[in-house]
Design an enzyme around this catalytic site. Structure first.
Site, PDB file in Angstrom:
ATOM      1  N   CYS A   1       0.871  -1.168   0.000  1.00 19.66           N
ATOM      2  CA  CYS A   1       0.000   0.000   0.000  1.00 19.66           C
ATOM      3  C   CYS A   1       0.908   1.217   0.000  1.00 19.66           C
ATOM      4  CB  CYS A   1      -0.914   0.020   1.228  1.00 19.66           C
ATOM      5  SG  CYS A   1      -1.807   1.584   1.384  1.00 19.66           S
TER       6      CYS A   1
ATOM      7  N   CYS B   1      -0.494   4.354   2.406  1.00 23.38           N
ATOM      8  CA  CYS B   1      -0.524   4.278   3.874  1.00 23.38           C
ATOM      9  C   CYS B   1      -0.180   2.861   4.292  1.00 23.38           C
ATOM     10  CB  CYS B   1      -1.854   4.750   4.441  1.00 23.38           C
ATOM     11  SG  CYS B   1      -3.326   4.088   3.628  1.00 23.38           S
ATOM     12  N   SER B   2      -1.141   2.137   4.868  1.00 24.59           N
ATOM     13  CA  SER B   2      -0.819   0.794   5.344  1.00 24.59           C
ATOM     14  C   SER B   2      -2.001  -0.140   5.171  1.00 24.59           C
ATOM     15  CB  SER B   2      -0.394   0.853   6.813  1.00 24.59           C
ATOM     16  OG  SER B   2      -1.432   1.439   7.575  1.00 24.59           O
ATOM     17  N   CYS B   3      -2.767   0.030   4.084  1.00 24.73           N
ATOM     18  CA  CYS B   3      -3.923  -0.833   3.832  1.00 24.73           C
ATOM     19  C   CYS B   3      -3.469  -2.298   3.772  1.00 24.73           C
ATOM     20  CB  CYS B   3      -4.615  -0.444   2.535  1.00 24.73           C
ATOM     21  SG  CYS B   3      -5.343   1.210   2.617  1.00 24.73           S
TER      22      CYS B   3
END
Lengths: 100, 221
Positions: free
Chosen positions: B124, B127-129
């Site tokens: 991702c 961000c941090s999906c």
């Protein structure tokens, strides 16, 4: 109703829009191929401003050849990248250099 | 596991009170150091005022961590032994997970299959999906800026740092999990695992293999 069909070529737009944008710079102005329609979702650009009332926007998975994204890409010519693009961030392309 | 290239592994850190900060600390910018000092100060204050029990943050983190790699491993093991299930998993990950009573909180779970001709990697960039409702929290390297920037630009180099040299007859396909979908890699079933049952197969499935940063383990000899 989704405007784009699977396998259609599209170009990602540069909307120069501020705020919470889910279209990264590295795919803007690049040409790829629609591989899947994901459904319609609340627009993160609205959600980030507290507007959860819609309208919803269509979202697609679009596949690019890596060599079309990075001129100096060092992998195989057939390596690809797939990313989700909302409909208002793309336009149709006739033909185009992409063949993946 | 060459996690050190992307920063420390923060997964096994229970026992410390301020685990929540480790995700922030991995970035080196001054702004993040500032954020982590703020978090620490806020937590101490809340504890001091009696608004938060000292271990409450830990407990919340444990709750977030309750899903885990074992759930993804069960889906993979079943797909390896049951072709029909595999087809359902690839067609609609969320419904296939529901067959096991696993509830996917995200809009859709897209399962991408590694084959002898194609290797898939998930990142991702924004961000941090991550499929948290299935796999729990992502590893620290997954949310590092280094991994997020490099996985899309030089995936083969990144994979080699993980110890995985993708052969030149295998296409690499990177999936940027930038919006509403979440992704899971269905790793290749390891050679020599033909005689293993589903339970034993699930033990070969690692977290990294579900992200595409590694392969499933070779069966014990």
């Amino acid at each position: 109703m989704p405007r784009y069909n699977v396998s259609q070529m599209v170009e990602v737009l540069e909307l120069n829009r501020p705020g919470h944008i889910r279209t990264p710079y590295y795919v803007r102005n690049r040409i790829g191929r629609v591989i899947q329609f994901c459904g319609a979702f609340l627009n993160p650009e609205d959600l980030s401003r507290g507007n959860a009332g819609g309208p919803v926007v269509e979202c697609y998975r679009v596949e690019f050849l890596q060599i079309d994204l990075w001129p100096d890409y060092r992998g195989l010519p057939e390596d690809t990248l797939v990313i989700e693009i909302y409909e208002h961030w793309m336009k149709p392309v006739e033909g185009g250099p992409h063949h993946g | 596991m060459v996690e050190s290239d992307f920063g420390q592994s923060g997964a096994q850190s229970s026992g410390k009170v301020f685990t929540v900060q480790e995700a922030i600390v991995v970035e080196t910018e001054a702004g993040n150091a500032e954020a982590s000092r703020l978090t620490a100060a806020l937590q101490s204050l809340l504890v001091e005022k009696g608004l938060l029990f000292p271990n409450e943050v830990e407990q919340e983190i444990e709750k977030l961590d309750a899903p885990g790699v074992h759930l993804g491993a069960r889906l993979v093991a079943r797909a390896w032994v049951d072709e029909r299930f595999k087809e359902r998993l690839l067609a609609d990950g969320k419904s296939a997970a529901a067959e096991f009573g696993m509830k996917i909180g995200e809009a859709q779970l897209i399962v991408v299959e590694n084959t002898v001709r194609e290797h898939n990697l998930i990142v991702c960039t924004l961000c941090s999906c991550y499929p948290r409702s299935l796999l729990g929290q992502p590893p620290t390297w997954y949310i590092s800026k280094s991994y997020r920037a490099r996985a899309v630009r030089e995936p083969r180099d990144v994979l080699s740092e993980f110890g995985l040299d993708v052969p030149s007859d295998v296409r690499v396909r990177v999936h940027d999990s930038n919006a509403d979908m979440r992704y899971l890699v269905l790793p290749l079933r390891p050679l020599g695992s033909e005689d293993l049952d589903e339970e034993a197969l699930s033990r070969l499935v690692t977290r990294d293999s579900l992200i595409g940063a590694g392969l499933a383990l070779a069966p014990p000899t």
